[in-house]
Scaffold this active site. Sequence first.
Site, PDB file in Angstrom:
ATOM      1  N   GLN A  49      -9.680  -5.615  30.639  1.00 48.98           N
ATOM      2  CA  GLN A  49      -9.360  -5.882  29.230  1.00 48.98           C
ATOM      3  C   GLN A  49      -7.990  -6.580  29.140  1.00 48.98           C
ATOM      4  OE1 GLN A  49      -9.712  -1.767  27.828  1.00 48.98           O
ATOM      5  NE2 GLN A  49      -8.699  -1.169  29.757  1.00 48.98           N
ATOM      6  N   HIS A  69      -4.178  12.349  18.986  1.00 44.66           N
ATOM      7  CA  HIS A  69      -4.247  13.126  20.233  1.00 44.66           C
ATOM      8  C   HIS A  69      -4.405  14.619  19.958  1.00 44.66           C
ATOM      9  CE1 HIS A  69      -2.140   9.420  21.960  1.00 44.66           C
ATOM     10  NE2 HIS A  69      -3.405   9.406  22.371  1.00 44.66           N
ATOM     11  N   ASP A 104      -3.614   6.584  28.212  1.00 45.76           N
ATOM     12  CA  ASP A 104      -2.227   6.671  27.739  1.00 45.76           C
ATOM     13  C   ASP A 104      -1.675   8.079  27.936  1.00 45.76           C
ATOM     14  OD1 ASP A 104      -3.925   6.371  24.716  1.00 45.76           O
ATOM     15  OD2 ASP A 104      -3.107   8.257  25.416  1.00 45.76           O
ATOM     16  N   ASP A 160     -10.096   7.281  33.730  1.00 44.25           N
ATOM     17  CA  ASP A 160      -9.963   6.030  32.986  1.00 44.25           C
ATOM     18  C   ASP A 160     -10.317   4.884  33.930  1.00 44.25           C
ATOM     19  OD1 ASP A 160      -8.085   5.125  30.204  1.00 44.25           O
ATOM     20  OD2 ASP A 160      -8.869   3.635  31.603  1.00 44.25           O
ATOM     21  N   GLY A 201     -16.056   6.254  33.476  1.00 39.53           N
ATOM     22  CA  GLY A 201     -16.402   7.597  33.003  1.00 39.53           C
ATOM     23  C   GLY A 201     -17.896   7.833  33.007  1.00 39.53           C
ATOM     24  N   ASP A 252     -12.133   9.783  24.907  1.00 33.49           N
ATOM     25  CA  ASP A 252     -11.051   9.065  24.230  1.00 33.49           C
ATOM     26  C   ASP A 252     -11.120   7.617  24.702  1.00 33.49           C
ATOM     27  OD1 ASP A 252      -7.379   9.139  24.504  1.00 33.49           O
ATOM     28  OD2 ASP A 252      -8.739   8.120  23.078  1.00 33.49           O
ATOM     29  N   SER A 253     -12.200   6.956  24.315  1.00 39.41           N
ATOM     30  CA  SER A 253     -12.430   5.599  24.843  1.00 39.41           C
ATOM     31  C   SER A 253     -12.072   4.544  23.796  1.00 39.41           C
ATOM     32  CB  SER A 253     -13.906   5.439  25.214  1.00 39.41           C
ATOM     33  OG  SER A 253     -14.676   5.333  24.023  1.00 39.41           O
ATOM     34  N   THR A 254     -12.040   3.310  24.264  1.00 41.77           N
ATOM     35  CA  THR A 254     -11.933   2.188  23.343  1.00 41.77           C
ATOM     36  C   THR A 254     -13.238   2.091  22.544  1.00 41.77           C
ATOM     37  OG1 THR A 254     -12.575   0.946  25.315  1.00 41.77           O
ATOM     38  CG2 THR A 254     -10.295   0.745  24.589  1.00 41.77           C
ATOM     39  N   GLU A 255     -13.266   1.166  21.599  1.00 43.00           N
ATOM     40  CA  GLU A 255     -14.474   1.005  20.777  1.00 43.00           C
ATOM     41  C   GLU A 255     -15.624   0.510  21.654  1.00 43.00           C
ATOM     42  OE1 GLU A 255     -12.141   0.555  16.711  1.00 43.00           O
ATOM     43  OE2 GLU A 255     -13.908  -0.676  17.024  1.00 43.00           O
TER      44      GLU A 255
HETATM   45  N1  SAM Z   1      -7.341   6.359  21.045  1.00 43.28           N
HETATM   46  C1  SAM Z   1      -7.906   5.043  21.338  1.00 43.28           C
HETATM   47  C2  SAM Z   1      -9.058   4.748  20.384  1.00 43.28           C
HETATM   48  O1  SAM Z   1      -9.497   5.667  19.679  1.00 43.28           O
HETATM   49  O2  SAM Z   1      -9.511   3.580  20.367  1.00 43.28           O
HETATM   50  C3  SAM Z   1      -8.340   4.996  22.775  1.00 43.28           C
HETATM   51  C4  SAM Z   1      -7.138   4.969  23.680  1.00 43.28           C
HETATM   52  S1  SAM Z   1      -7.414   5.034  25.384  1.00 43.28           S
HETATM   53  C5  SAM Z   1      -6.098   4.052  25.934  1.00 43.28           C
HETATM   54  C6  SAM Z   1      -8.877   4.060  25.639  1.00 43.28           C
HETATM   55  C7  SAM Z   1      -9.172   3.984  27.109  1.00 43.28           C
HETATM   56  O3  SAM Z   1     -10.586   3.924  27.358  1.00 43.28           O
HETATM   57  C8  SAM Z   1      -8.600   2.739  27.801  1.00 43.28           C
HETATM   58  O4  SAM Z   1      -7.529   3.114  28.642  1.00 43.28           O
HETATM   59  C9  SAM Z   1      -9.771   2.149  28.593  1.00 43.28           C
HETATM   60  O5  SAM Z   1      -9.398   1.680  29.875  1.00 43.28           O
HETATM   61  C10 SAM Z   1     -10.690   3.355  28.658  1.00 43.28           C
HETATM   62  N2  SAM Z   1     -12.100   3.058  28.949  1.00 43.28           N
HETATM   63  C11 SAM Z   1     -12.886   2.121  28.376  1.00 43.28           C
HETATM   64  N3  SAM Z   1     -14.122   2.151  28.929  1.00 43.28           N
HETATM   65  C12 SAM Z   1     -14.101   3.142  29.880  1.00 43.28           C
HETATM   66  C13 SAM Z   1     -15.064   3.665  30.797  1.00 43.28           C
HETATM   67  N4  SAM Z   1     -16.316   3.175  30.858  1.00 43.28           N
HETATM   68  N5  SAM Z   1     -14.699   4.688  31.609  1.00 43.28           N
HETATM   69  C14 SAM Z   1     -13.432   5.189  31.552  1.00 43.28           C
HETATM   70  N6  SAM Z   1     -12.467   4.733  30.710  1.00 43.28           N
HETATM   71  C15 SAM Z   1     -12.814   3.714  29.889  1.00 43.28           C
END
Ligand code: SAM
EC number: 2.5.1.16
Length: 275
Positions: free
Chosen positions: A31, A62, A86, A106, A138, A155-158
């Site tokens: 990303q 959090h 994070d 992550d 994950g 707690d993933s990205t969209e």
């Molecule tokens: N609180 C934020 C939100 O609600 O959008 C999310 C924050 S956290 C930094 C999101 C994390 O999800 C990122 O660090 C990203 O690398 C991770 N992520 C995305 N897809 C993933 C996957 N398939 N497995 C593990 N982590 C993943």
Amino acid sequence: MELWYTEKQTDSYGITAKITETYVSEQTDFQKLDMIETEEFGTMLVLDGMVMTTDKDEFVYHEMVAHPALYTHPNPKHVLVVGGGDGGVIREILKHPEVEKAVLVDIDGKVIEYSKKYLPNIASGLDDPRVEVIVNDGFMHIHDHKNAYDVIMVDSTEPVGPAVNLFTRGFYQGIYDALKEDGIFVAQTDNPWFKADLIESVNRDVKEVFPIVRVYWANVPTYPSGLWTFTLGSKKHDPLAVNESSIPEIDTKYYSPRLHKAAFALPKFVEDLVK
Ligand code: SAM
């Protein structure tokens, strides 16, 4: 000259924040990662153009990912965080002395690396002896760990890029199988103003897997619309059956014993999405 960071939350609406410094702007293997300093919200982590967390308002999200599930489960010893690089959710999990091990998985090690450097208050728990940090997908991790966790937090990205698989029926079944017989799962499930269809589809899928499904919300000013939802699936324990007097006052700034049940009182237009 003024510099502003604008997040387009839809094709025709967004938020903008005045920037004072750019610490990192890098394309990782997964990303686009930006770490910027904003006047209003302090240091801000942005992934693929979306605000992930900021120094000023991070505590809301959090605390609300971590505490409702951890005060619903009677004895959460083993906890998994999918995403969350994070470190903010891990920091909150560590406030529960009964947790023996918290595993963070992550997919992007750069998020962990830069969060430790530029968001030390949020990432403070990542080096705790109870924490294991794994850089992996994950989706793969949960399928390799059956009947392993008391609580799993997503707690993933969209649902874009590496996180697409984390909002599917198959993923929720994998979560169910990775949980112990009385396990609890919670995921961030976006906002009802711009992503109503996502909230509806996740709720439908989670209801096909878990006997108890509850949705709650919190105010996160830097997230799209500011009204943020969380979907909780439970094999046995209902968050609404918790006796608030059993919830201690801990070091939080948003979550409280009084807010535990109140957060599940949804505005009617959100209730209609998850009936
Ligand atoms: N609180 C934020 C939100 O609600 O959008 C999310 C924050 S956290 C930094 C999101 C994390 O999800 C990122 O660090 C990203 O690398 C991770 N992520 C995305 N897809 C993933 C996957 N398939 N497995 C593990 N982590 C993943």
